[in-house]
Design an enzyme around this catalytic site. Structure first.
Site, PDB file in Angstrom:
ATOM      1  N   SER A 186     -15.607  -3.777 -12.428  1.00  9.65           N
ATOM      2  CA  SER A 186     -16.082  -5.077 -12.885  1.00  9.65           C
ATOM      3  C   SER A 186     -17.161  -5.088 -13.894  1.00  9.65           C
ATOM      4  CB  SER A 186     -16.361  -6.154 -11.754  1.00  9.65           C
ATOM      5  OG  SER A 186     -17.538  -5.755 -11.164  1.00  9.65           O
ATOM      6  N   ASP A 213     -19.346 -15.746 -11.345  1.00 12.85           N
ATOM      7  CA  ASP A 213     -19.185 -15.370  -9.721  1.00 12.85           C
ATOM      8  C   ASP A 213     -18.957 -16.484  -8.959  1.00 12.85           C
ATOM      9  OD1 ASP A 213     -18.705 -12.635 -10.741  1.00 12.85           O
ATOM     10  OD2 ASP A 213     -21.046 -12.227 -10.116  1.00 12.85           O
ATOM     11  N   HIS A 227     -23.313  -6.987 -10.716  1.00 12.28           N
ATOM     12  CA  HIS A 227     -23.072  -7.781 -11.781  1.00 12.28           C
ATOM     13  C   HIS A 227     -24.369  -8.316 -12.688  1.00 12.28           C
ATOM     14  CE1 HIS A 227     -18.934  -9.306 -10.202  1.00 12.28           C
ATOM     15  NE2 HIS A 227     -18.968  -8.082 -10.617  1.00 12.28           N
TER      16      HIS A 227
END
Length: 176
Positions: A30, A118, A70
């Protein structure tokens, strides 16, 4: 002796970095192209340092065991002052500084290789992350070093074989 030394090094890293987990392995794609699956990340988590948009954070979400790596894409500061009068503008800036000092900043994350933010990964009803959710911030990495961890998790027989070889080595090395 080896186990206690490793534990002491790990605890020392926790104290030095301020992170409950100073080293993590990227488990998915990701964050490509910034980080690839199997990259080993080095984290810090100093509470004085404000979180900024564009920074890569590792965070835990309630109900999930594995931390997520992330990028912060948006910062949201709760402001106490109201913009009803022009002279309150300066009070608003004071409130923003206080919010930064108190850690009342919320933020939104997204994987570089993901289409959407997210919010779908956060716990139900949660739209923003807070400082308390952060495990650490990426400060450096070693490419693909963590693949050993991924292989051992994906193939448990490999893990047991590796442990058996290491155990046999220790037993045989002691006798010689």
């Amino acid at each position: 002796m080896i186990v206690s030394s490793a534990l002491m090094i790990w605890k020392g890293l926790i104290v030095i970095t301020g992170s409950e987990s100073p080293i993590v392995v990227v488990l998915s794609g990701s964050m490509e192209p910034a980080f690839h699956r199997g990259d080993l990340l080095f984290l810090t988590n100093f509470h004085d340092d404000p979180i900024r948009a564009g920074e890569i954070v590792v965070f835990k979400v309630e109900g999930r065991d594995i931390p997520i790596v992330h990028r912060v894409i948006k910062i949201h500061e709760n402001s106490v002052a109201y913009f009803l009068r022009p002279w309150l503008v300066s009070l608003s800036k004071v409130a923003q500084v206080r919010n930064r000092e108190n850690g009342n900043i919320k933020f939104l994350t997204k994987g570089d290789n993901n289409e959407v933010d997210d919010r779908g990964l956060y716990k139900e009803g949660q739209n923003w992350l807070e400082k308390k959710d952060v495990v650490g911030r990426a400060r450096g990495f070693l490419p693909y070093v963590g693949m050993v961890t991924i292989i051992m998790n994906d193939y448990p027989k490999f893990k047991y074989a590796l442990l058996a070889v290491m155990g046999a080595y220790v037993l045989l090395k002691r006798e010689s």
